[in-house]
Scaffold this motif. Sequence first.
Motif, mmCIF file in Angstrom:
data_model
loop_
_atom_site.group_PDB
_atom_site.id
_atom_site.type_symbol
_atom_site.label_atom_id
_atom_site.label_comp_id
_atom_site.label_asym_id
_atom_site.label_seq_id
_atom_site.Cartn_x
_atom_site.Cartn_y
_atom_site.Cartn_z
ATOM 1 N N UNK A 179 90.209 24.359 -4.789
ATOM 2 C CA UNK A 179 90.577 24.966 -6.069
ATOM 3 C C UNK A 179 89.353 25.678 -6.631
ATOM 4 N N UNK A 180 89.490 26.250 -7.794
ATOM 5 C CA UNK A 180 88.364 26.889 -8.467
ATOM 6 C C UNK A 180 87.893 26.054 -9.650
ATOM 7 N N UNK A 181 88.098 24.749 -9.551
ATOM 8 C CA UNK A 181 87.587 23.863 -10.585
ATOM 9 C C UNK A 181 86.066 23.920 -10.622
ATOM 10 N N UNK A 182 85.494 23.467 -11.719
ATOM 11 C CA UNK A 182 84.052 23.555 -11.922
ATOM 12 C C UNK A 182 83.413 22.173 -11.849
ATOM 13 N N UNK A 183 82.331 22.077 -11.088
ATOM 14 C CA UNK A 183 81.560 20.842 -11.007
ATOM 15 C C UNK A 183 80.732 20.715 -12.273
ATOM 16 N N UNK A 184 80.909 19.615 -12.981
ATOM 17 C CA UNK A 184 80.247 19.433 -14.268
ATOM 18 C C UNK A 184 78.841 18.876 -14.093
ATOM 19 N N UNK A 185 78.159 18.723 -15.210
ATOM 20 C CA UNK A 185 76.829 18.137 -15.203
ATOM 21 C C UNK A 185 76.814 16.684 -14.814
ATOM 22 N N UNK A 186 77.987 16.073 -14.719
ATOM 23 C CA UNK A 186 78.085 14.687 -14.238
ATOM 24 C C UNK A 186 78.281 14.644 -12.727
ATOM 25 N N UNK A 187 78.175 15.806 -12.055
ATOM 26 C CA UNK A 187 78.294 15.833 -10.599
ATOM 27 C C UNK A 187 79.692 15.521 -10.108
ATOM 28 N N UNK A 188 80.706 15.904 -10.873
ATOM 29 C CA UNK A 188 82.088 15.645 -10.501
ATOM 30 C C UNK A 188 82.951 16.781 -11.024
ATOM 31 N N UNK A 189 84.130 16.944 -10.427
ATOM 32 C CA UNK A 189 85.082 17.924 -10.919
ATOM 33 C C UNK A 189 85.990 17.329 -11.984
ATOM 34 N N UNK A 190 85.784 16.066 -12.291
ATOM 35 C CA UNK A 190 86.562 15.373 -13.315
ATOM 36 C C UNK A 190 85.917 15.613 -14.674
ATOM 37 N N UNK A 191 86.550 16.448 -15.474
ATOM 38 C CA UNK A 191 85.964 16.829 -16.767
ATOM 39 C C UNK A 191 86.025 15.717 -17.802
ATOM 40 N N UNK A 192 86.645 14.592 -17.452
ATOM 41 C CA UNK A 192 86.711 13.468 -18.382
ATOM 42 C C UNK A 192 85.465 12.596 -18.340
ATOM 43 N N UNK A 193 84.555 12.866 -17.404
ATOM 44 C CA UNK A 193 83.255 12.183 -17.403
ATOM 45 C C UNK A 193 82.306 12.957 -18.309
ATOM 46 N N UNK A 194 81.564 12.224 -19.127
ATOM 47 C CA UNK A 194 80.622 12.843 -20.055
ATOM 48 C C UNK A 194 79.270 12.132 -19.982
ATOM 49 N N UNK A 195 78.228 12.936 -19.952
ATOM 50 C CA UNK A 195 76.872 12.397 -19.894
ATOM 51 C C UNK A 195 76.485 11.795 -21.240
ATOM 52 N N UNK A 196 75.910 10.605 -21.193
ATOM 53 C CA UNK A 196 75.348 9.967 -22.382
ATOM 54 C C UNK A 196 73.823 10.101 -22.312
ATOM 55 N N UNK A 197 73.230 11.015 -23.077
ATOM 56 C CA UNK A 197 71.795 11.302 -22.954
ATOM 57 C C UNK A 197 70.902 10.096 -23.240
#
Length: 343
Positions: A179-197
């Motif tokens: 697909x053309x999904x985007x790899x997030x800053x959490x190293x996954x294509x799952x946009x429900x993961x969010x980095x906690x700084x």
Amino acid sequence: MGSRKAFSTGVVPIEGTFHLGVQGTVSARHLPDLNASPFFSTAGRQYRYDYSTAKVKGWLKLHYVPTTWHQARMRCHAEGAVLASPLNASFLHAMTTMMSTNISTTKCGVLSGIHAIFYEGVYSSLEGIPLSRIPVRWAPDEPHYNEDNESCLLLLPNGDMAVINTSDVYPYICYKKKTKNVLTGCGTYDSNYHLEPRIGSCYKFHNTCLTWHKAYMTCAGEGGHLAIINSAIEAEALKELYAKYPSNTINCRYKDSAMIGFLDWTQDSVWLTIHGETLQKAGYSSWSNGAPDNATRGNLGQQCGAILRTGLLNDVWCAAVPFAFICEKSPDSLLFDNDLDYI
């Protein structure tokens, strides 16, 4: 205090093939806005380090550990993929080639996603393609039904298919469509993961409730694990995450406990994280008032761990009763070795 969580991440332009990273002490001033800035698109990229490119417009992964059809389907789904089926000649070639290079593991066959779970004899793939449109080549004397629940198809190394029981265990292959999904800053294509700084880990709150062991498998399939609290700061971060999911968004009876990664392993009141540390050594052991109380439900005691909305710990039932849960993953847990060279 338990060991600090490993943190490594970086920034990548969408067209780029490398990223510059930071590693070591987590500091807000060192962190880019990774959730706002994607690493790169799937176009021309691998899916994750444990999937291989195949000429089927996507990626394949062979799971070596045998399991049942239902468990295989769930694990592939947790990885964002589907239990693979030989839908056409290209799929058949790709799957049997993967099997031939791992013949010691697959010599008895691999599970396919073709099934008749919903109605006896009515077969289709998990994508909904009917058996009549799939070029199945039956093994000698197949299809042959010997007992109930023979409603799944096994792919043999030579490309033939056989009917098996849903409780039979075999290796299996997962397929992820490109697909053309985007790899997030959490190293996954799952946009429900969010980095906690403040921590350096990524978190995902699951409000579709599962039992503890299924939640454990789901987090593992996503490249992470049930969250482990290593400090009061991390407990506060999970409390804040939980607050984003009011009771009316959680689809099970018990809405104020979310399962995380600790349990009474041996049912002797010694609570350990899933990585084998005591809660004290891990860095956080603040129980709610009266917990753990090992409340019983029939013959079931409470041997699995959870966090309350208050940020304090609670004990819950491991089986039969579903709860919301929180997964945690490192931003680099699914990246390739050559990507990690730049971190």
